[in-house]
Design a protein around this motif. Structure first.
Motif, mmCIF file in Angstrom:
data_model
loop_
_atom_site.group_PDB
_atom_site.id
_atom_site.type_symbol
_atom_site.label_atom_id
_atom_site.label_comp_id
_atom_site.label_asym_id
_atom_site.label_seq_id
_atom_site.Cartn_x
_atom_site.Cartn_y
_atom_site.Cartn_z
ATOM 1 N N GLN A 237 0.815 -1.210 0.000
ATOM 2 C CA GLN A 237 0.000 0.000 0.000
ATOM 3 C C GLN A 237 0.850 1.263 0.000
ATOM 4 O O GLN A 237 0.593 2.191 -0.773
ATOM 5 C CB GLN A 237 -0.934 -0.003 1.233
ATOM 6 N N GLU A 241 1.149 4.225 -2.848
ATOM 7 C CA GLU A 241 0.925 5.624 -2.498
ATOM 8 C C GLU A 241 2.112 6.486 -2.865
ATOM 9 O O GLU A 241 1.944 7.605 -3.383
ATOM 10 C CB GLU A 241 0.635 5.720 -0.999
ATOM 11 N N ASN A 244 2.568 6.765 -6.710
ATOM 12 C CA ASN A 244 1.390 7.291 -7.396
ATOM 13 C C ASN A 244 0.891 6.319 -8.476
ATOM 14 O O ASN A 244 0.662 6.685 -9.630
ATOM 15 C CB ASN A 244 1.688 8.659 -8.026
ATOM 16 N N LEU A 246 -1.968 3.373 -9.464
ATOM 17 C CA LEU A 246 -3.344 2.990 -9.170
ATOM 18 C C LEU A 246 -3.405 1.500 -8.840
ATOM 19 O O LEU A 246 -2.833 0.664 -9.552
ATOM 20 C CB LEU A 246 -4.236 3.302 -10.369
ATOM 21 N N TYR A 250 -8.846 -1.516 -8.251
ATOM 22 C CA TYR A 250 -9.749 -0.566 -8.897
ATOM 23 C C TYR A 250 -10.114 -1.050 -10.303
ATOM 24 O O TYR A 250 -11.264 -0.912 -10.741
ATOM 25 C CB TYR A 250 -9.106 0.811 -8.970
ATOM 26 N N GLU A 272 -13.955 8.643 -8.060
ATOM 27 C CA GLU A 272 -13.125 8.354 -6.871
ATOM 28 C C GLU A 272 -11.645 8.340 -7.244
ATOM 29 O O GLU A 272 -10.792 8.855 -6.511
ATOM 30 C CB GLU A 272 -13.548 7.017 -6.269
ATOM 31 N N ILE A 273 -11.340 7.742 -8.399
ATOM 32 C CA ILE A 273 -9.944 7.712 -8.857
ATOM 33 C C ILE A 273 -9.447 9.117 -9.152
ATOM 34 O O ILE A 273 -8.309 9.486 -8.823
ATOM 35 C CB ILE A 273 -9.834 6.816 -10.108
ATOM 36 N N ASN A 274 -10.311 9.913 -9.763
ATOM 37 C CA ASN A 274 -9.920 11.280 -10.118
ATOM 38 C C ASN A 274 -9.688 12.135 -8.874
ATOM 39 O O ASN A 274 -8.800 12.996 -8.843
ATOM 40 C CB ASN A 274 -10.999 11.902 -11.001
ATOM 41 N N ARG A 275 -10.469 11.903 -7.832
ATOM 42 C CA ARG A 275 -10.303 12.671 -6.593
ATOM 43 C C ARG A 275 -8.988 12.343 -5.890
ATOM 44 O O ARG A 275 -8.462 13.159 -5.124
ATOM 45 C CB ARG A 275 -11.474 12.391 -5.648
ATOM 46 N N LYS A 276 -8.455 11.163 -6.145
ATOM 47 C CA LYS A 276 -7.180 10.793 -5.533
ATOM 48 C C LYS A 276 -5.984 11.415 -6.252
ATOM 49 O O LYS A 276 -4.837 11.204 -5.836
ATOM 50 C CB LYS A 276 -7.028 9.268 -5.529
ATOM 51 N N GLY A 277 -6.248 12.141 -7.333
ATOM 52 C CA GLY A 277 -5.173 12.865 -8.007
ATOM 53 C C GLY A 277 -4.604 12.182 -9.224
ATOM 54 O O GLY A 277 -3.584 12.630 -9.764
#
Length: 598
Positions: A237, A241, A244, A246, A250, A272-277
């Motif tokens: 994990q 992170e 960066n 994915l 997902y 949701e993916i887009n909100r994570k940047g």
């Protein structure tokens, strides 16, 4: 506190046996050292961070080792090896060609080659990034590289072999380094983690190996960075992170939503993916790679090409059996086009969402069907409707039966165009059926009105043709030249003097009542006539009252004789001839300040 040394330098291989993923190179070099068959020049080429400079240094240390092993390795204990490891050996010279690429730098290197080594057998010259040398520097290096002293060995390293001159390539033994595989990278990273007492999950190491793309130096740098970030705990994990990347979970969830044609869940997943940047192109590329892995997992023969973590392999194999190959291939095509057009899209998010919509309803649009042993695509349409044409009555004047022609009354039989509704998405060709009208009286007025209007149009066209025939002139050469002269005057009025001159030089001939032949003397002459084609053909047809009149242009060059044929003078030449015979004309022009338009 000891000074920190990055893993790429701390764990740089010191022997051929510790080089990772280049067994074909190290084995060849060790055999050459054992059999005393060393070349005088080597060229190491390949991607970055795969061990080119490392192998060059190991080779330089091994050939000067005083106590070589039976396998052709350096002992690492003699004075030569110790001085080499300490960086104080005088038998090795490294040159960075990226910053020392001039002729003077190569000349200074060549000057050093003249001096024999003080200790050891060989002097080794390592030229890194040799493709950065200028053409003049390459040429200054050629003679020394071809015939060096017996104690000199040159090792050239580059990442772009195609930029090196062929004359340099022909003087070197070329070794092509390959990218390091993910499995070799994971094993090497695990060894370093064990030595450094770092707890690392194998799936995290696999993610690092994928991110490095076969470059060991990049993999070690990424691992150092994540270990510093996590305090010695390398998990799946925190690796995702920090890099960066994915998570593949997902993609599995997104695929399930697309297979169930649940557009709402798919759009919420992307949100949701887009909100994570994560950018849209990252999502498209990642999903395309995910589908590629699914396609590879469908066949056991090519499952070895699946480069994912061991924890996900079984999940890939199970999911691949549920997805049709037609869907994967078509989805890959859509994602490829979306990735190509992503940079040109103004609304990036809408571009990705449209792609997701296409993938969601892809099963309704395409089906893979067998076609005589092959595979082809067929579009599926739930309900196909034909265009609703109005049935138009068409009267039959005569019908031939055998050799006799029998007349049929309009009121008895009529042909109607009937469009049938297709069944099961098949569209048959329109059918003509002959049916009797329900009431002849109801259709008779419309039919007679249509015939009367058609008759009126025919009469009008006939009158126009008759009037045109009365005004038509007979096509003869005299009339043709008269018409030609009038057209030349029109050109002169437009002050198109170059066209006037060339039209005067043309020869005209009548071929038949609808054809004219225009003969020119050269292609240039022909081009001037062609430039006026649109206006000329309309004028000729109007003049002779014949819409079928056409012309063709033929080039016939005159035979050159000893004496040039006289040609008509243009306006400027005529003026010069006049003032030559009558000088007062020029004086009159100058006094009146006249301007001539030639």
């Amino acid at each position: 506190m000891d000074k920190f040394i990055v893993s790429a330098r701390k764990y740089r291989p010191q022997n051929f046996s510790t080089v990772v993923g280049q067994a074909h190179i190290t084995t060849t070099l060790k055999n050459a050292i054992k059999n005393n068959q060393l070349a005088h020049a080597f060229l190491f080429c390949g991607p970055r961070g795969v061990g080119k400079t490392t192998c060059a240094r190991i080779l330089a240390k091994t050939i000067n080792c005083e106590n070589q092993t039976k396998d052709g390795e350096a002992c690492n204990t003699c004075n030569s090896c110790v001085s080499f490891d300490a960086g104080i050996s005088l038998n090795i010279h490294e040159l960075d060609a990226a910053s020392n690429n001039s002729v003077d730098d190569i000349r200074s290197l060549v000057e050093q080659v003249r001096f024999a080594p003080q200790a050891g057998k060989y002097k080794v010259y390592i030229v890194d990034e040799v493709h950065m040398l200028s053409a003049s520097a390459f040429n200054a290096f050629l003679k020394t590289l071809e015939e060096p002293p017996p104690y000199a060995i040159f090792i050239l390293a580059t990442t772009e072999k195609h930029k090196i001159l062929p004359t340099i390539l022909s003087r070197c033994q070329i070794f092509d380094f390959k990218r390091i595989t993910n499995n070799d990278t994971v094993e090497h990273l695990q060894e370093i983690c064990d030595k450094e007492a770092v707890t690392a999950e194998k799936s995290a190491l696999h993610i690092i190996a994928q991110k490095s793309e076969g470059c060991m130096r990049d993999a070690l740098s990424i691992m150092d960075k994540i270990v510093s970030f996590t305090g010695g705990q390398l998990t799946y994990q925190n690796t995702l992170e920090h890099l960066n990347i994915l998570d593949e979970d997902y993609y599995f969830k997104l695929l399930d939503s697309l297979q169930q044609q649940n557009l709402a869940d798919a759009m919420l997943m992307y949100d949701e993916i887009n909100r994570k940047g994560f950018e849209g192109d990252t999502v498209l590329e990642g999903f395309a790679e995910f589908l590629r892995n699914l396609l590879v997992s469908k066949d056991a023969k090519v499952a070895m090409l699946l480069e994912v973590a061991e924890d996900f392999k079984q999940k890939y194999l199970q999911t691949a059996q549920k997805i049709a190959p037609s869907y994967i291939i078509s989805a890959l095509n859509i994602l490829n086009e979306a990735g190509i057009n992503y940079k040109q899209a103004r609304n990036k998010r809408l571009h990705v969402e449209l792609t997701i919509i296409k993938l969601c309803y892809l099963q309704q649009a395409l089906e893979l069907v067998s076609n005589e042993g092959g595979v082809s695509k067929k579009k599926l349409i739930d309900s196909t409707k034909a265009v609703a044409f109005r049935a138009l009555p068409i009267r039959e004047a005569t019908r031939q039966e055998g050799n006799k022609a029998t007349s049929v009354k309009p009121s008895q039989n009529e042909a109607k165009l009937i469009i049938e509704q297709p069944k099961e998405s098949s569209i048959p060709a329109p059918k003509f059926e002959t049916s009797k009208p329900q009431t002849a009286a109801t259709e008779q007025p419309a039919t007679s009105a249509g015939l009367s209007s058609l008759k009126a149009i025919r009469n009008k066209v006939a009158q126009q043709n008759k009037s045109n025939n009365t005004l038509a002139k007979q096509l003869t050469e005299e009339e043709l030249y008269a018409c030609w002269g009038i057209f030349i005057e029109k050109l002169r009025e437009r002050k198109n003097h170059s066209a006037v001159t060339n039209f005067k030089l043309a020869t005209l001939k009548v071929i038949d009542e609808n054809s004219i032949n225009i003969i020119t003397e050269s292609e240039i002459h022909k081009s001037f006539v062609e430039n006026e084609r649109a206006e000329l053909i309309v004028y000729l047809q109007d003049y002779f009252g014949n819409r079928l009149l056409t012309y063709q242009i033929q080039v016939i060059e005159r035979e050159k004789t000893g004496k040039e044929e006289p040609r008509p003078l243009n306006t400027k030449e005529q003026y010069l001839r006049i003032i030559e015979e009558y000088p007062l004309v020029k004086e009159l022009k100058d006094r009146l300040r006249l301007e001539l338009d030639f």
